[in-house]
Design a protein around this motif. Sequence first.
Motif, PDB file in Angstrom:
ATOM      1  N   VAL A 287      27.841 -38.130  58.237  1.00  0.00           N
ATOM      2  CA  VAL A 287      29.000 -39.012  58.267  1.00  0.00           C
ATOM      3  C   VAL A 287      29.449 -39.255  59.701  1.00  0.00           C
ATOM      4  O   VAL A 287      29.700 -40.391  60.123  1.00  0.00           O
ATOM      5  CB  VAL A 287      30.162 -38.417  57.439  1.00  0.00           C
ATOM      6  CG1 VAL A 287      31.440 -39.218  57.639  1.00  0.00           C
ATOM      7  CG2 VAL A 287      29.792 -38.365  55.961  1.00  0.00           C
TER       8      VAL A 287
ATOM      9  N   ARG B 266      26.930 -41.644  61.562  1.00  0.00           N
ATOM     10  CA  ARG B 266      26.728 -43.011  61.088  1.00  0.00           C
ATOM     11  C   ARG B 266      28.008 -43.823  60.982  1.00  0.00           C
ATOM     12  O   ARG B 266      27.950 -45.047  60.878  1.00  0.00           O
ATOM     13  CB  ARG B 266      26.029 -42.986  59.719  1.00  0.00           C
ATOM     14  CG  ARG B 266      24.617 -42.454  59.775  1.00  0.00           C
ATOM     15  CD  ARG B 266      23.891 -42.677  58.469  1.00  0.00           C
ATOM     16  NE  ARG B 266      22.537 -42.147  58.502  1.00  0.00           N
ATOM     17  CZ  ARG B 266      21.679 -42.208  57.480  1.00  0.00           C
ATOM     18  NH1 ARG B 266      22.068 -42.766  56.341  1.00  0.00           N
ATOM     19  NH2 ARG B 266      20.478 -41.702  57.582  1.00  0.00           N
ATOM     20  N   TYR B 267      29.169 -43.160  60.964  1.00  0.00           N
ATOM     21  CA  TYR B 267      30.417 -43.893  60.767  1.00  0.00           C
ATOM     22  C   TYR B 267      31.287 -43.816  62.003  1.00  0.00           C
ATOM     23  O   TYR B 267      31.633 -42.728  62.464  1.00  0.00           O
ATOM     24  CB  TYR B 267      31.180 -43.324  59.570  1.00  0.00           C
ATOM     25  CG  TYR B 267      32.418 -44.111  59.215  1.00  0.00           C
ATOM     26  CD1 TYR B 267      32.340 -45.467  58.908  1.00  0.00           C
ATOM     27  CD2 TYR B 267      33.664 -43.494  59.171  1.00  0.00           C
ATOM     28  CE1 TYR B 267      33.467 -46.192  58.576  1.00  0.00           C
ATOM     29  CE2 TYR B 267      34.800 -44.217  58.832  1.00  0.00           C
ATOM     30  CZ  TYR B 267      34.690 -45.562  58.525  1.00  0.00           C
ATOM     31  OH  TYR B 267      35.818 -46.269  58.190  1.00  0.00           O
ATOM     32  N   HIS B 268      31.663 -44.968  62.560  1.00  0.00           N
ATOM     33  CA  HIS B 268      32.479 -45.043  63.763  1.00  0.00           C
ATOM     34  C   HIS B 268      33.875 -45.516  63.377  1.00  0.00           C
ATOM     35  O   HIS B 268      34.055 -46.644  62.916  1.00  0.00           O
ATOM     36  CB  HIS B 268      31.857 -46.016  64.773  1.00  0.00           C
ATOM     37  CG  HIS B 268      30.489 -45.606  65.203  1.00  0.00           C
ATOM     38  ND1 HIS B 268      29.661 -46.439  65.925  1.00  0.00           N
ATOM     39  CD2 HIS B 268      29.803 -44.454  65.028  1.00  0.00           C
ATOM     40  CE1 HIS B 268      28.518 -45.814  66.173  1.00  0.00           C
ATOM     41  NE2 HIS B 268      28.581 -44.612  65.637  1.00  0.00           N
ATOM     42  N   SER B 269      34.863 -44.685  63.564  1.00  0.00           N
ATOM     43  CA  SER B 269      36.240 -45.024  63.216  1.00  0.00           C
ATOM     44  C   SER B 269      37.171 -44.663  64.372  1.00  0.00           C
ATOM     45  O   SER B 269      37.042 -43.603  64.979  1.00  0.00           O
ATOM     46  CB  SER B 269      36.673 -44.270  61.959  1.00  0.00           C
ATOM     47  OG  SER B 269      38.032 -44.503  61.667  1.00  0.00           O
TER      48      SER B 269
ATOM     49  N   SER C 250      37.178 -45.913  50.330  1.00  0.00           N
ATOM     50  CA  SER C 250      35.799 -45.944  49.850  1.00  0.00           C
ATOM     51  C   SER C 250      35.510 -44.629  49.137  1.00  0.00           C
ATOM     52  O   SER C 250      36.257 -43.655  49.262  1.00  0.00           O
ATOM     53  CB  SER C 250      34.804 -46.180  50.998  1.00  0.00           C
ATOM     54  OG  SER C 250      34.950 -45.193  52.001  1.00  0.00           O
TER      55      SER C 250
ATOM     56  N   ARG D 136      34.639 -49.472  46.984  1.00  0.00           N
ATOM     57  CA  ARG D 136      34.985 -50.005  48.296  1.00  0.00           C
ATOM     58  C   ARG D 136      36.274 -50.815  48.186  1.00  0.00           C
ATOM     59  O   ARG D 136      36.376 -51.708  47.352  1.00  0.00           O
ATOM     60  CB  ARG D 136      33.861 -50.893  48.847  1.00  0.00           C
ATOM     61  CG  ARG D 136      32.666 -50.115  49.352  1.00  0.00           C
ATOM     62  CD  ARG D 136      31.592 -51.040  49.890  1.00  0.00           C
ATOM     63  NE  ARG D 136      30.889 -51.720  48.811  1.00  0.00           N
ATOM     64  CZ  ARG D 136      29.913 -52.604  49.006  1.00  0.00           C
ATOM     65  NH1 ARG D 136      29.543 -52.927  50.225  1.00  0.00           N
ATOM     66  NH2 ARG D 136      29.312 -53.172  47.995  1.00  0.00           N
TER      67      ARG D 136
ATOM     68  N   ASP E  57      34.242 -49.156  55.020  1.00  0.00           N
ATOM     69  CA  ASP E  57      32.807 -49.447  55.039  1.00  0.00           C
ATOM     70  C   ASP E  57      31.963 -48.219  55.330  1.00  0.00           C
ATOM     71  O   ASP E  57      30.794 -48.334  55.686  1.00  0.00           O
ATOM     72  CB  ASP E  57      32.492 -50.537  56.064  1.00  0.00           C
ATOM     73  CG  ASP E  57      32.836 -50.129  57.496  1.00  0.00           C
ATOM     74  OD1 ASP E  57      33.498 -49.087  57.670  1.00  0.00           O
ATOM     75  OD2 ASP E  57      32.444 -50.850  58.434  1.00  0.00           O
ATOM     76  N   LEU E  58      32.542 -47.020  55.181  1.00  0.00           N
ATOM     77  CA  LEU E  58      31.783 -45.800  55.491  1.00  0.00           C
ATOM     78  C   LEU E  58      30.514 -45.722  54.654  1.00  0.00           C
ATOM     79  O   LEU E  58      29.430 -45.450  55.162  1.00  0.00           O
ATOM     80  CB  LEU E  58      32.644 -44.565  55.244  1.00  0.00           C
ATOM     81  CG  LEU E  58      32.057 -43.203  55.648  1.00  0.00           C
ATOM     82  CD1 LEU E  58      33.174 -42.214  55.967  1.00  0.00           C
ATOM     83  CD2 LEU E  58      31.153 -42.605  54.588  1.00  0.00           C
TER      84      LEU E  58
ATOM     85  N   GLU F 270      28.848 -48.027  53.231  1.00  0.00           N
ATOM     86  CA  GLU F 270      27.850 -49.024  53.611  1.00  0.00           C
ATOM     87  C   GLU F 270      26.924 -48.450  54.680  1.00  0.00           C
ATOM     88  O   GLU F 270      25.723 -48.714  54.688  1.00  0.00           O
ATOM     89  CB  GLU F 270      28.544 -50.274  54.128  1.00  0.00           C
ATOM     90  CG  GLU F 270      29.337 -51.021  53.073  1.00  0.00           C
ATOM     91  CD  GLU F 270      29.987 -52.269  53.628  1.00  0.00           C
ATOM     92  OE1 GLU F 270      29.714 -52.610  54.800  1.00  0.00           O
ATOM     93  OE2 GLU F 270      30.780 -52.886  52.901  1.00  0.00           O
ATOM     94  N   LYS F 271      27.504 -47.647  55.591  1.00  0.00           N
ATOM     95  CA  LYS F 271      26.701 -47.012  56.636  1.00  0.00           C
ATOM     96  C   LYS F 271      25.797 -45.929  56.052  1.00  0.00           C
ATOM     97  O   LYS F 271      24.640 -45.790  56.459  1.00  0.00           O
ATOM     98  CB  LYS F 271      27.615 -46.393  57.694  1.00  0.00           C
ATOM     99  CG  LYS F 271      28.659 -47.338  58.275  1.00  0.00           C
ATOM    100  CD  LYS F 271      28.045 -48.419  59.125  1.00  0.00           C
ATOM    101  CE  LYS F 271      29.136 -49.244  59.802  1.00  0.00           C
ATOM    102  NZ  LYS F 271      28.570 -50.345  60.622  1.00  0.00           N
ATOM    103  N   ILE F 272      26.330 -45.167  55.101  1.00  0.00           N
ATOM    104  CA  ILE F 272      25.568 -44.049  54.534  1.00  0.00           C
ATOM    105  C   ILE F 272      24.433 -44.537  53.649  1.00  0.00           C
ATOM    106  O   ILE F 272      23.301 -44.055  53.716  1.00  0.00           O
ATOM    107  CB  ILE F 272      26.492 -43.122  53.735  1.00  0.00           C
ATOM    108  CG1 ILE F 272      27.611 -42.553  54.612  1.00  0.00           C
ATOM    109  CG2 ILE F 272      25.697 -41.984  53.092  1.00  0.00           C
ATOM    110  CD1 ILE F 272      27.134 -41.750  55.780  1.00  0.00           C
TER     111      ILE F 272
END
Length: 246
Positions: free
Chosen positions: A154, A157-160, A213, A234, A238-239, A241-243
């Motif tokens: 996580v 792959r997820y940028h927040s 999500s 969702r 969009d987490l 979607e990345k995973i």
Amino acid sequence: MLQQGKINREDMLELTRRMTLSRNCFSRIAGAYFTRKAQEAEPTANADWMLSGMHASLSEMEQERTLSLAKSYDEDGYIDGTFNRHFKKLTAAEQKSNLEIAKAIPFSRTNEQLREYRFDPAEKKSGTVWQMLMALLDCGLKNDALLDVLYELVGERYHSSEPFAFYLFYGSYDVPLHGSDREWQGESEEVYSFLVCAVCRVDQDYNPGKPESGFLFPAFKNRSGDCDRIEIFRDGGDLLEKIFAL
């Protein structure tokens, strides 16, 4: 790619009726708090590489956890903490608030916010996210080393730019038989074991907002678990979607 299917709303309503204080189906809750942009971190271990080693023994996983996660989490700091607790050991207030988070996933708008996807055969090979989900399901969220691999995935792959919480719930439901007249019977048709994931933004005191999500795995389809399918929620986030590369 994941292929989209259809969800029966009645299946979801049946499941959410087991997500109350009096009829709680959950036995475990785990998760992590993320407080920094993941792109600012430079983890020493790559989550995709770690996924490729899912066939490794538990002892090997524990070694990887000790050598790599301590460096990437403690030095980079984008994971602010993790938790893993027996659900029924939470206070009544904690159980209620967490049930509301979990219930939001299957209770969302069917086939709009919550959609069903089918895993391709190639997505079920060794080292895939599907394999990780199956392993987490089999252990009932009791394997912290495996959970750390997921949190690493996580984080990479997820940028927040905002802090968020990643929740996982493990539950089981004795699915009762339906008679020929559609009336409930006393016998259990099967025991449906499942994971619910919810991702929520949190404030500075770690209080979560509504899920943005999440997912339900395995899919609950025709009143039965289907490990070839996953139901993904969702609502702005969009987490996943990345995973899952949606």
